[in-house]
Scaffold this active site. Structure first.
Site, PDB file in Angstrom:
ATOM      1  CD  GLU A 160      -2.806  -1.324   2.778  1.00 52.60           C
ATOM      2  OE1 GLU A 160      -2.654  -0.565   3.363  1.00 52.60           O
ATOM      3  OE2 GLU A 160      -3.805  -2.140   2.312  1.00 52.60           O
ATOM      4  CD  GLU A 265      -4.880  -8.120   1.683  1.00 48.86           C
ATOM      5  OE1 GLU A 265      -5.772  -7.144   2.498  1.00 48.86           O
ATOM      6  OE2 GLU A 265      -3.567  -7.772   1.858  1.00 48.86           O
TER       7      GLU A 265
HETATM    8  C1  XIL Z   1      -6.515  -6.589   8.094  1.00 46.11           C
HETATM    9  C2  XIL Z   1      -6.807  -7.609   9.554  1.00 46.11           C
HETATM   10  O1  XIL Z   1      -7.245  -8.443   8.223  1.00 46.11           O
HETATM   11  C3  XIL Z   1      -7.369  -7.357  10.070  1.00 46.11           C
HETATM   12  O2  XIL Z   1      -7.268  -7.973  12.033  1.00 46.11           O
HETATM   13  C4  XIL Z   1      -6.371  -5.737  11.430  1.00 46.11           C
HETATM   14  O3  XIL Z   1      -6.599  -5.281  12.039  1.00 46.11           O
HETATM   15  C5  XIL Z   1      -6.136  -4.983  10.009  1.00 46.11           C
HETATM   16  O4  XIL Z   1      -5.327  -5.286   9.259  1.00 46.11           O
HETATM   17  N1  XIL Z   1      -5.403  -4.612   3.525  1.00 46.11           N
HETATM   18  C6  XIL Z   1      -3.819  -5.777   4.160  1.00 46.11           C
HETATM   19  C7  XIL Z   1      -4.213  -6.423   5.496  1.00 46.11           C
HETATM   20  O5  XIL Z   1      -2.915  -5.372   3.678  1.00 46.11           O
HETATM   21  O6  XIL Z   1      -2.955  -7.107   6.224  1.00 46.11           O
HETATM   22  C8  XIL Z   1      -5.921  -5.938   6.050  1.00 46.11           C
HETATM   23  O7  XIL Z   1      -5.792  -6.687   6.719  1.00 46.11           O
HETATM   24  C9  XIL Z   1      -6.494  -5.614   5.109  1.00 46.11           C
HETATM   25  C10 XIL Z   1      -6.277  -3.888   4.657  1.00 46.11           C
END
Ligand code: XIL
Length: 371
Positions: A160, A265
């Site tokens: 990101e 994701e």
């Molecule tokens: C999220 C997790 O799923 C949560 O448990 C945590 O509280 C916050 O992060 N983008 C990403 C992930 O790259 O690491 C994030 O994961 C969601 C958005």
């Protein structure tokens, strides 16, 4: 035959007949199609694992994970706040357990993530000089990537780094280290963990402006002669609005750079939300309409979700030669981070399995594409 014997015999026959027609729980479980089997000729299928899953608190859950997925990404335990909680102090226990889990069950591990502006250790906030930020940055990558050398298959090296308009996000790393921090992160990861695939990962990087920034970022790393193997499109999308055209253009354009493309994701939001993307720092105020389905998903929404997943996987299969992995952000709806983001305590339904690991209509649509 005595009356007693006759009754016993009748009873036995009736039980036998019942057992023939009522499926046993074990048979029902076996009947669930396996995602990893369905797509084994196409791409890897992954999931994010939380702490309870990594610790194998529930053996049924472990069996389910192993039956469905062949890649795992730690949902949180390799993030810097967890693994590097104090200056010069690392806590590897949970990440080590994840590696054991992967080895035990033959799953590939994608390390997530080395350099990210969110979920940083709290001590970073007190640091205001470039030298200390550089020391943190270098030490972190060397130590974490070095420890898992030969143990993880790949790393999300930078996560990101882009704004929605494609410019570089003003993170603590950009601020103190300048824009070369991205290629520097890849260079350090390559040195600390050779023979490991290295990726850039972001959300909304299928959207045209952000995609253009992402392509420029990737080309810069390549032009510097630094190893980069792939790009992750996180895939936090919304019901009825999965941007198929943008996704297709992105897959084609990223692959044209010679990079592997991954959906890293995946989930599809079904609840009302005015926050786009997946910036974990953003929150939304809840109101009476925020949590419309606390007792179950209405059939019309369930069918739309199934149609969305089907259309998405149709597209991914069309480009199976460019896609190496599709990872869901969670095993089942109960575990999804979207129950708590951007509003806490909602009942969300973004994945292919329900809260009991039972397949939803979307699962059957998706595996049906490959029959
Ligand atoms: C999220 C997790 O799923 C949560 O448990 C945590 O509280 C916050 O992060 N983008 C990403 C992930 O790259 O690491 C994030 O994961 C969601 C958005």
């Amino acid at each position: 035959m005595s009356r007693k014997r006759y009754v016993i015999a009748l009873h036995t026959v009736v039980l036998l007949l019942i057992s023939l027609f009522v499926p046993k729980p074990s048979l029902l479980a076996q009947a669930i199609p396996s995602l990893k089997e369905s797509f084994k000729k196409d791409f890897g299928i992954g999931t994010a694992l939380n702490t309870a899953q990594i610790e194998e608190k529930d053996p049924q859950m472990t069996a389910f994970i192993v039956g469905q997925f062949n890649w795992v990404t730690p949902e949180n335990v390799m993030k810097s706040a967890v693994i590097h909680p104090a200056w010069g102090t690392y806590r590897f226990d949970m990440a080590d357990k994840l590696v054991e889990f992967g080895e035990k069950y033959g799953l590939k591990i994608n390390g997530h993530t080395l350099i990210w502006h969110s979920q940083l250790p709290a001590f970073i906030q007190g640091i205001h000089n470039p030298d200390s930020i550089r020391t943190f940055f270098t030490d972190h990558i060397k130590t974490v990537a070095g420890r898992y050398k030969g143990k993880v298959f790949s790393w999300d090296v930078v996560n990101e780094a882009l704004n929605e308009d494609g410019t570089l996000r003003k993170t603590v790393f950009l601020q103190y280290l300048g824009e070369d921090y991205i290629k520097e992160a890849f260079r350090l990861a390559q040195a600390a963990s050779p023979n490991t695939e290295l990726y850039y990962n972001d959300y909304n990087n299928e959207q045209p402006a952000k995609r253009a920034g992402c392509l420029a970022l990737l080309k810069k790393v390549q032009a510097a002669g630094v190893q980069i193997d792939g790009v992750g499109i996180q895939g936090h999308w919304h019901l009825g609005k999965v941007p198929l055209k943008d996704i297709e253009e992105s897959i084609v354009q990223y692959a044209a750079l010679g990079l592997k493309v991954m959906i890293t994701e995946l989930d599809i939001e079904v609840l009302p939300r005015n926050v786009q993307g997946a910036d974990v720092g953003q929150r939304m105020v809840s109101n009476a309409a925020s949590n419309p389905y606390p007792d179950g998903l209405p059939d019309s929404v369930q069918q739309q979700l199934a149609a969305d997943y089907e259309a998405l996987f149709k597209l991914l299969l069309k480009h199976r030669d460019k896609i190496s992995r599709v990872t869901f952000w969670g095993v089942n709806d109960g575990q999804s981070w979207l129950n708590n983001w951007p509003i806490r305590d909602r009942t969300n339904y973004p994945l292919l399995f329900d809260r009991n690991n039972q397949p939803k209509p979307a699962l059957y649509k998706v595996v049906g594409l490959n029959k």
